[in-house]
Design a protein around this motif. Structure first.
Motif, PDB file in Angstrom:
ATOM      1  N   THR A 153      38.080  44.275  43.897  1.00 41.22           N
ATOM      2  CA  THR A 153      37.254  45.220  44.506  1.00 41.22           C
ATOM      3  C   THR A 153      36.224  46.162  43.701  1.00 41.22           C
ATOM      4  N   MET A 154      35.501  46.227  44.305  1.00 37.08           N
ATOM      5  CA  MET A 154      33.803  46.860  44.671  1.00 37.08           C
ATOM      6  C   MET A 154      34.005  48.365  44.081  1.00 37.08           C
ATOM      7  N   VAL A 155      33.239  48.033  42.678  1.00 37.10           N
ATOM      8  CA  VAL A 155      32.871  49.503  42.879  1.00 37.10           C
ATOM      9  C   VAL A 155      31.370  49.605  42.922  1.00 37.10           C
ATOM     10  N   ILE A 156      30.451  50.939  43.601  1.00 33.84           N
ATOM     11  CA  ILE A 156      29.920  51.783  43.906  1.00 33.84           C
ATOM     12  C   ILE A 156      29.699  53.171  43.776  1.00 33.84           C
ATOM     13  N   VAL A 161      47.186  40.221  36.232  1.00 33.37           N
ATOM     14  CA  VAL A 161      46.013  40.236  34.956  1.00 33.37           C
ATOM     15  C   VAL A 161      44.939  41.169  35.819  1.00 33.37           C
ATOM     16  N   ILE A 162      44.380  41.883  35.287  1.00 34.40           N
ATOM     17  CA  ILE A 162      43.794  42.734  35.927  1.00 34.40           C
ATOM     18  C   ILE A 162      41.636  41.612  34.766  1.00 34.40           C
ATOM     19  N   LEU A 190      44.113  51.065  38.527  1.00 29.91           N
ATOM     20  CA  LEU A 190      45.069  49.171  38.923  1.00 29.91           C
ATOM     21  C   LEU A 190      45.878  49.771  38.464  1.00 29.91           C
ATOM     22  N   ALA A 191      45.516  49.349  37.165  1.00 33.42           N
ATOM     23  CA  ALA A 191      47.043  49.082  35.568  1.00 33.42           C
ATOM     24  C   ALA A 191      48.535  50.339  36.236  1.00 33.42           C
ATOM     25  N   SER A 204      43.301  41.043  40.063  1.00 30.37           N
ATOM     26  CA  SER A 204      42.535  41.775  40.493  1.00 30.37           C
ATOM     27  C   SER A 204      41.425  41.526  40.237  1.00 30.37           C
ATOM     28  N   ILE A 205      40.187  41.760  40.543  1.00 30.58           N
ATOM     29  CA  ILE A 205      38.788  41.771  39.946  1.00 30.58           C
ATOM     30  C   ILE A 205      38.082  42.616  40.166  1.00 30.58           C
ATOM     31  N   VAL A 206      37.251  43.319  39.310  1.00 33.61           N
ATOM     32  CA  VAL A 206      36.906  45.236  39.200  1.00 33.61           C
ATOM     33  C   VAL A 206      35.758  44.495  38.934  1.00 33.61           C
TER      34      VAL A 206
END
Length: 352
Positions: free
Chosen positions: A224-227, A178-179, A23-24, A4-6
């Motif tokens: 996962t994109m955060v705004i 893996v995050i 997520l973790a 996962s990529i944030v």
């Protein structure tokens, strides 16, 4: 082999740390978290006991102290900050891995940033990350005059130095998650954010974060994109901000007498705040193509209890955002403590 990529979709401080921590906690398998970039921005998370942690070097997704933490080759480490944070966190040292190729931020790098005028001209935090990046890319060039030590040859980090890529590959091969906790936001990206030179010293997209880990794109199953409802920029001459307003004005719009003023984690200066910019978010969506989109700081728009009312200011704002970015929101954030599944909102629009 799940990764996962944030990442952030605006100018940073979107709440990536909180989301990575969520997520973790939601993961069904054991988790390893990866912190790319450097300590030029803060990441905040609340542990299981409700204690707030504002971290610069360690990832916010580690505050429960139950995950491995990896600093890959594409990370920049302020050793003093790192050692202090693992001490106050009381982090298990056997769960920390630093790549021998990770670069060390020195006082020389911080001095270079100050003398170059970057703190005033672009709103740099002066953390030395830009100087460390310059020194690394210069590869010992004599006319730059800065060294670029790596973790393998820096004695204070010796207990933590291991082959980070091999460590991560072992985790992935047995199905552990893996995050990757990205830094800053798309609008600050050096290559494609669109605001150069009012930018950071690295690219800040999901692809760039993955490249800094040394892992394969074929391992990624989640971006996962955060705004946030009201994007921010750091204080000073940090670049354009659409519809710049004040924290007091935002509070007045929701009849909130409390002080909403936000301060930067690193420099403790008041953040600049502006109106939601759909165009910036659309560009971030193109660059990151996220599987999940989180909209944070919705408590600055309205009360969560009004989410089920289609005529509420909150529901209308969400409809406005989704209609103008051409994408539905997957999770809502109303506090620093977690996220809410957007499927709970019965009044979703046509983008579902």
């Amino acid at each position: 082999m799940p990764i996962s990529i944030v990442v952030g979709g605006q100018f940073g401080s979107e709440g990536k740390g909180k989301v990575a921590l969520e997520l973790a906690r939601r993961a069904k398998e054991p988790v390893t978290v990866v912190r790319v970039g450097g300590p030029n921005s803060g990441h905040t998370g609340y542990d299981y006991r409700g204690k707030k942690w504002a971290l610069r070097q360690m990832p916010a997704s580690c505050v429960d102290r139950n995950v491995d933490v990896v600093f890959p080759a594409g990370s920049y480490i302020d050793v003093e900050v790192f050692l202090k944070e693992i001490e106050v966190l009381r982090y298990p040292k056997e769960r920390l891995v630093i790549s021998p190729y990770a670069r060390i931020i020195t006082e020389q790098h911080k001095a270079w940033e100050r003398e170059a005028g970057l703190v005033g001209s672009i709103g740099s935090t002066g953390s030395g990350v830009g100087g460390a990046v310059m020194a690394s890319v210069a590869r010992g060039a004599q006319n730059l005059g800065m060294t670029s030590p790596d973790a393998a040859h820096y004695e204070p980090l010796a207990p933590f130095v291991r082959d980070a890529s091999e460590h991560l590959r072992r985790k992935l091969d047995v199905g552990e998650r893996v995050i990757v906790e990205g830094t800053q936001g798309f609008g600050l990206s050096l290559l494609d954010g669109g605001y150069w030179p009012k930018a950071t010293s690295r690219a800040t997209t999901a692809a760039a974060a993955l490249a800094e880990t040394g892992l394969s794109p074929l391992d990624v199953d989640d971006v996962t994109m955060v705004i946030r409802s009201y994007p921010i920029r750091v204080a000073g001459e940090s670049g354009p901000l659409l519809g710049e307003t004040t924290w007091k004005s935002i509070g007045a719009e929701i009849d909130d007498d409390s002080d909403l003023t936000e301060y930067t984690t690193v420099t403790n200066k008041i953040r600049r705040v502006g109106k939601f910019d759909p165009e910036l978010v659309r560009k971030a969506l193109i660059a990151n193509s996220p599987t999940n989109l989180v909209l944070n700081h919705l408590d600055y728009v309205g009360n969560q209890e009004t989410l089920t009312r289609s005529d509420s200011r909150l529901s209308q704002f969400i409809t406005y955002v989704e209609g103008n970015i051409g994408r539905s929101i997957d999770w809502y954030g109303f506090s620093p403590l977690g996220i809410v599944d957007a499927s709970l909102n019965e009044h979703r629009n046509a983008f579902l």
